[in-house]
Scaffold this motif. Structure first.
Motif, PDB file in Angstrom:
ATOM      1  N   ALA A  25      -8.151   1.055  -0.533  1.00 58.36           N
ATOM      2  CA  ALA A  25      -7.510   1.936  -1.422  1.00 58.36           C
ATOM      3  C   ALA A  25      -6.047   1.113  -1.990  1.00 58.36           C
ATOM      4  CB  ALA A  25      -6.985   2.984  -1.086  1.00 58.36           C
ATOM      5  N   ALA A  26      -5.546   0.191  -1.170  1.00 55.32           N
ATOM      6  CA  ALA A  26      -4.311  -0.523  -1.339  1.00 55.32           C
ATOM      7  C   ALA A  26      -4.857  -1.822  -2.287  1.00 55.32           C
ATOM      8  CB  ALA A  26      -3.759  -0.956  -0.333  1.00 55.32           C
ATOM      9  N   MET A  27      -5.898  -2.352  -2.143  1.00 53.57           N
ATOM     10  CA  MET A  27      -6.275  -3.410  -2.769  1.00 53.57           C
ATOM     11  C   MET A  27      -7.010  -2.965  -4.176  1.00 53.57           C
ATOM     12  SD  MET A  27      -8.369  -6.108  -0.330  1.00 53.57           S
ATOM     13  CE  MET A  27      -9.213  -4.677   0.824  1.00 53.57           C
ATOM     14  N   ALA A  32      -4.189  -2.160 -10.696  1.00 52.86           N
ATOM     15  CA  ALA A  32      -3.563  -1.314 -11.698  1.00 52.86           C
ATOM     16  C   ALA A  32      -2.165  -1.550 -11.997  1.00 52.86           C
ATOM     17  CB  ALA A  32      -3.412   0.360 -11.295  1.00 52.86           C
ATOM     18  N   ALA A  33      -1.719  -3.094 -11.178  1.00 55.16           N
ATOM     19  CA  ALA A  33      -0.432  -3.256 -11.360  1.00 55.16           C
ATOM     20  C   ALA A  33      -0.127  -3.833 -12.871  1.00 55.16           C
ATOM     21  CB  ALA A  33      -0.282  -4.586 -10.517  1.00 55.16           C
ATOM     22  N   TRP A  46      -1.385 -12.876  -3.302  1.00 52.59           N
ATOM     23  CA  TRP A  46      -1.699 -12.971  -1.989  1.00 52.59           C
ATOM     24  C   TRP A  46      -1.916 -11.724  -1.242  1.00 52.59           C
ATOM     25  CZ3 TRP A  46      -3.755 -16.737   0.785  1.00 52.59           C
ATOM     26  CH2 TRP A  46      -3.392 -18.066   0.350  1.00 52.59           C
ATOM     27  N   GLY A  47      -1.316 -10.489  -1.708  1.00 55.27           N
ATOM     28  CA  GLY A  47      -1.465  -9.234  -1.219  1.00 55.27           C
ATOM     29  C   GLY A  47      -3.013  -8.804  -0.941  1.00 55.27           C
ATOM     30  N   PRO A  48      -3.668  -8.702  -2.132  1.00 56.50           N
ATOM     31  CA  PRO A  48      -4.915  -8.217  -1.800  1.00 56.50           C
ATOM     32  C   PRO A  48      -5.779  -9.126  -0.842  1.00 56.50           C
ATOM     33  CG  PRO A  48      -4.668  -8.445  -3.903  1.00 56.50           C
ATOM     34  CD  PRO A  48      -3.528  -8.964  -3.439  1.00 56.50           C
ATOM     35  N   LEU A  87     -15.286  -2.134   0.685  1.00 53.95           N
ATOM     36  CA  LEU A  87     -14.368  -3.324   0.597  1.00 53.95           C
ATOM     37  C   LEU A  87     -14.959  -4.526  -0.239  1.00 53.95           C
ATOM     38  CD1 LEU A  87     -11.947  -5.150   1.687  1.00 53.95           C
ATOM     39  CD2 LEU A  87     -13.565  -5.400   3.824  1.00 53.95           C
ATOM     40  N   ALA A  88     -16.649  -4.788  -0.258  1.00 49.34           N
ATOM     41  CA  ALA A  88     -16.984  -5.651  -1.013  1.00 49.34           C
ATOM     42  C   ALA A  88     -16.869  -5.326  -2.419  1.00 49.34           C
ATOM     43  CB  ALA A  88     -18.470  -5.714  -0.407  1.00 49.34           C
TER      44      ALA A  88
END
Length: 185
Positions: A25-27, A32-33, A46-48, A87-88
């Motif tokens: 969900a965070a990825m 939407a950034a 690098w976050g995702p 995830l994929a």
């Protein structure tokens, strides 16, 4: 879960799987950034990758915890598989949103969902499949390839060969399962 979960307690395995789902969900939120994923550079890029790496690293822990706590179930196995699929899909969508991916992302991110949709039209595709080390290994390779493709340091020349190689492996694995299901009618 109230209908299909056979144990009285939730257990650590399902909590780990839920944490992996939260990372997905965070990825997805990263897409939407402001400016979208293509505009991200430096640490935000690098976050995702880091979240996906954590999610992949935790993938083997949930099954181990379930067996250790004697809480293994078909529900937990299915939950784990659906989180792997999510995830994929999220990683493939992120790569498409960044503009760094080709049509092979349809296979890497959507194969499971296409298979489930096909089973609605051809119910024999929905028959249970036996446990398979091949299927588990291909899933790990698929997600590891997607994680590597999100890493901002991967040489651009390596993107397509990695993506296409992983997509071919996923397609082969699904073909093996479909062939097995066809033989069983």
């Amino acid at each position: 879960m109230a209908r299909d979960y056979p144990h009285a307690q939730l257990g650590g395995a399902n909590l780990v799987t839920t944490l992996r789902l939260a990372f997905c969900a965070a990825m997805a939120a990263a897409m939407a950034a402001p400016g979208g994923p293509a505009a991200q550079a430096g640490w935000p890029a690098w976050g995702p990758t880091l979240l996906a790496l954590l999610a992949l690293s935790l993938d083997g822990i949930d099954g181990w915890l379930a067996r250790r706590q004697a809480l293994s179930s078909q529900f937990g196995a299915r939950y784990d598989m659906e989180v792997d699929s999510a995830l994929a899909a999220v990683l493939a969508a992120l790569l498409v949103a960044r503009g760094t991916a080709g049509p092979e992302m349809l296979v890497l991110g959507g194969a499971r969902y296409a298979f489930v949709a096909a089973a609605q039209l051809l119910p024999w595709l929905g028959a249970p499949l036996p446990e398979s080390l091949r299927r588990k290994t291909v899933c790990v390779v698929q997600i590891a390839a997607l994680v590597a493709l999100t890493a901002p340091i991967l040489p651009v020349a390596a993107d397509r060969p990695i993506a296409i190689g992983a997509a071919l492996l996923v397609a082969w694995s699904f073909a093996v399962d479909i062939r097995w299901l066809v033989r069983r009618g």
